[in-house]
Motif scaffolding. Structure first.
Motif, PDB file in Angstrom:
ATOM      1  N   LEU A  37       0.749   6.314  -6.985  1.00  0.00           N
ATOM      2  CA  LEU A  37      -0.282   7.233  -7.386  1.00  0.00           C
ATOM      3  C   LEU A  37      -0.036   8.714  -7.223  1.00  0.00           C
ATOM      4  N   HIS A  38       0.880   9.049  -6.022  1.00  0.00           N
ATOM      5  CA  HIS A  38       0.923  10.540  -5.742  1.00  0.00           C
ATOM      6  C   HIS A  38       2.012  11.100  -6.941  1.00  0.00           C
ATOM      7  N   ALA A  39       2.820  10.059  -7.329  1.00  0.00           N
ATOM      8  CA  ALA A  39       3.915  10.562  -8.481  1.00  0.00           C
ATOM      9  C   ALA A  39       3.287  10.751  -9.870  1.00  0.00           C
ATOM     10  N   PHE A  40       2.297   9.825 -10.186  1.00  0.00           N
ATOM     11  CA  PHE A  40       1.552   9.930 -11.290  1.00  0.00           C
ATOM     12  C   PHE A  40       0.459  11.279 -11.342  1.00  0.00           C
ATOM     13  N   ILE A  41      -0.022  11.625 -10.177  1.00  0.00           N
ATOM     14  CA  ILE A  41      -0.798  12.460 -10.097  1.00  0.00           C
ATOM     15  C   ILE A  41       0.152  14.149 -10.281  1.00  0.00           C
ATOM     16  N   TYR A  42       1.170  14.064  -9.612  1.00  0.00           N
ATOM     17  CA  TYR A  42       2.026  15.134  -9.510  1.00  0.00           C
ATOM     18  C   TYR A  42       2.454  15.358 -10.869  1.00  0.00           C
ATOM     19  N   LYS A  43       2.809  14.513 -11.604  1.00  0.00           N
ATOM     20  CA  LYS A  43       3.090  14.537 -12.947  1.00  0.00           C
ATOM     21  C   LYS A  43       2.262  14.900 -14.202  1.00  0.00           C
ATOM     22  N   LEU A  67      -5.903  16.274  -4.185  1.00  0.00           N
ATOM     23  CA  LEU A  67      -6.122  14.595  -3.739  1.00  0.00           C
ATOM     24  C   LEU A  67      -4.716  14.060  -3.726  1.00  0.00           C
ATOM     25  N   GLY A  68      -3.595  14.557  -4.658  1.00  0.00           N
ATOM     26  CA  GLY A  68      -2.507  14.011  -4.326  1.00  0.00           C
ATOM     27  C   GLY A  68      -1.606  14.231  -3.283  1.00  0.00           C
ATOM     28  N   SER A  69      -2.059  15.591  -2.465  1.00  0.00           N
ATOM     29  CA  SER A  69      -1.189  15.831  -1.372  1.00  0.00           C
ATOM     30  C   SER A  69      -1.943  14.992  -0.334  1.00  0.00           C
ATOM     31  N   LEU A  70      -3.453  14.917  -0.331  1.00  0.00           N
ATOM     32  CA  LEU A  70      -3.825  13.770   0.609  1.00  0.00           C
ATOM     33  C   LEU A  70      -3.208  12.274   0.615  1.00  0.00           C
ATOM     34  N   ILE A  71      -3.027  11.839  -0.610  1.00  0.00           N
ATOM     35  CA  ILE A  71      -2.497  10.449  -0.800  1.00  0.00           C
ATOM     36  C   ILE A  71      -0.807  10.493  -0.339  1.00  0.00           C
ATOM     37  N   SER A  72      -0.555  11.712  -0.567  1.00  0.00           N
ATOM     38  CA  SER A  72       1.023  11.869   0.205  1.00  0.00           C
ATOM     39  C   SER A  72       1.069  11.604   1.626  1.00  0.00           C
ATOM     40  N   PHE A  97       0.654  -1.301   0.159  1.00  0.00           N
ATOM     41  CA  PHE A  97      -0.102  -0.044   0.018  1.00  0.00           C
ATOM     42  C   PHE A  97       0.917   1.395  -0.113  1.00  0.00           C
ATOM     43  N   ILE A  98       2.054   1.341   0.690  1.00  0.00           N
ATOM     44  CA  ILE A  98       2.808   2.420   0.670  1.00  0.00           C
ATOM     45  C   ILE A  98       3.489   2.799  -0.838  1.00  0.00           C
ATOM     46  N   LEU A  99       3.843   1.643  -1.473  1.00  0.00           N
ATOM     47  CA  LEU A  99       4.277   1.426  -2.792  1.00  0.00           C
ATOM     48  C   LEU A  99       3.084   2.130  -3.699  1.00  0.00           C
ATOM     49  N   ALA A 100       2.026   1.785  -3.448  1.00  0.00           N
ATOM     50  CA  ALA A 100       0.976   1.979  -4.279  1.00  0.00           C
ATOM     51  C   ALA A 100       0.586   3.483  -4.118  1.00  0.00           C
ATOM     52  N   PHE A 101       0.542   3.823  -2.798  1.00  0.00           N
ATOM     53  CA  PHE A 101       0.223   5.505  -2.677  1.00  0.00           C
ATOM     54  C   PHE A 101       1.278   6.432  -3.276  1.00  0.00           C
TER      55      PHE A 101
END
Length: 291
Positions: free
Chosen positions: A234-240, A251-256, A227-231
Motif C-alpha cells: 500500500l505504501h509503494a502504491f501511494i508513493y508511486k 497517509l503513506g508515511s503513516l502506513i510506512s 499485514f507487513i506485506l500489505a502495508f
C-alpha cells in the motif's frame, strides 16, 4: 508436542512477555548502533593517524579492520545477551538490563562471539563477489561518501538497485546464520561445557527439528507477515501514484511507520518464539531421557 499446540501455548503465554522482548530489542539495537558508530569513528581516527607515515598504508588498513572486527565481536556478545534475556522471559525469570552484557563475563560467550564473525565474513565475501559479477546486483564503486550521495541523486534507479542488494544481503545472512539459531540457548544452559560442544548441540537440535520449527514460526507469525506485506504494498502504491496529493502522501508515511513498528514487533516476537520453542522441546527431551 504438536506444532499447533505449541503455537497456541506460545500465543497464550507470551502476551505479557512480547512487550518486554520489544523493549530489550530496542535497547539492543540502540547499543549496537552506538557501538558501531563509535568503533567506526575510532577505526577511522586511528588508521588516519598511521597514514601520516610513509609506507604505513597497509598497516593502517590492518588497524582499521582489527578495530571493526572487535566491534563485531562486541555486537555478537550483546546478541548472546539478547537471547539470554528472551529465554529468561520465556521461563518467567527476572531480567535486568545488565543481563544484556552477560557475555562480557563469560568466556564461552566471548569465544562464540569470535566464532560468529567468520560466517559474517563469508556473507560479506559472497556479497562482494555477487555485486561485482552479477549485473542484476551490480553497483558502482564508491570511494567517498560524496560519490555515494551523487549516485543516489543522479541515478533514477538507485533506490531499486540498493534495495536489491539489501534484500540479497539479508537473504545471505539468513541462509548462513539460520542453522545457528539455537546455539546461544545451549551455551547459556550448559555452563560446564565449552563453546564448541554447545555449538554441536545447537546444530544437531536445529537439524533434528528444522521443519517443525519452520512450521511453528509460520503458524505464530503468518498473520503479522501478511499485514507487513500489505502495508508495504500500500505504501509503494501511494508513493508511486499519489505524489502530487500531500494528504494521501502523508497517509503513506503513516502506513510506512506502521509497517516499521509491526516489523520490529514481529522481530521481537520471533526471537522470543525461538527461545520458547527451544525451551519446550528441550524440556520434553530431558523428560523423555529421564524416564
Amino acid at each position: 508436542m504438536k506444532t499447533l499446540e505449541l503455537a497456541k501455548n506460545f500465543s497464550a503465554s507470551s502476551r505479557f512477555a512480547v512487550p518486554r522482548a520489544v523493549f530489550i530489542l530496542m535497547i539492543y539495537c540502540f547499543f549496537c548502533a552506538f557501538l558501531s558508530s563509535a568503533m567506526t569513528g575510532l577505526a577511522i581516527t586511528v588508521s588516519s593517524f598511521f597514514l601520516r607515515y610513509q609506507g604505513a598504508s597497509s598497516f593502517s588498513i590492518l588497524v582499521f579492520l582489527l578495530i571493526e572486527l572487535l566491534s563485531l565481536a562486541l555486537i555478537f556478545i550483546l546478541h548472546y545477551g539478547l537471547f539470554l534475556c528472551n529465554l529468561r522471559f520465556v521461563r518467567n525469570q527476572p531480567v535486568a538490563l545488565n543481563f544484556l552484557f552477560a557475555g562480557l563475563r563469560q568466556r564461552r560467550a566471548r569465544r562464540g562471539a569470535a566464532f560468529f564473525i567468520f560466517p559474517l565474513i563469508l556473507c560479506m565475501a559472497v556479497f562482494a563477489v555477487v555485486t561485482s559479477q552479477v549485473e542484476f546486483f551490480s553497483l558502482p564503486m564508491f570511494q567517498t561518501p560524496e560519490q555515494f550521495m551523487d549516485f543516489i541523486k543522479n541515478d533514477p534507479d538507485s533506490f531499486r538497485k540498493l534495495l536489491r542488494c539489501y534484500v540479497m544481503f539479508l537473504a545471505l545472512l539468513f541462509i548462513v546464520f539460520f542453522p545457528f539459531t539455537f546455539v546461544w540457548s545451549f551455551v547459556y544452559d550448559n555452563t560446564k561445557q565449552n563453546f564448541l560442544k554447545s555449538l554441536a548441540q545447537g546444530l544437531k537440535f536445529f537439524a533434528k527439528n528444522v521443519f517443525g520449527f519452520l512450521a511453528f514460526e509460520f503458524v505464530c507469525h503468518f498473520r503479522k507477515a501478511f499485514f507487513i506485506l500489505a502495508f508495504n504494498v500500500l505504501h509503494a502504491f501511494i508513493y508511486k501514484k499519489y505524489q502530487s496529493s500531500s494528504n494521501i502522501y502523508s497517509l503513506g508515511s503513516l502506513i510506512s511507520f506502521a509497517s516499521f513498528a509491526l516489523t520490529f514487533y514481529t522481530a521481537a516476537s520471533v526471537i522470543l518464539s525461538i527461545q520458547f520453542y527451544y525451551d519446550k522441546l528441550n524440556e520434553d527431551t530431558n523428560k523423555a531421557s529421564s524416564n
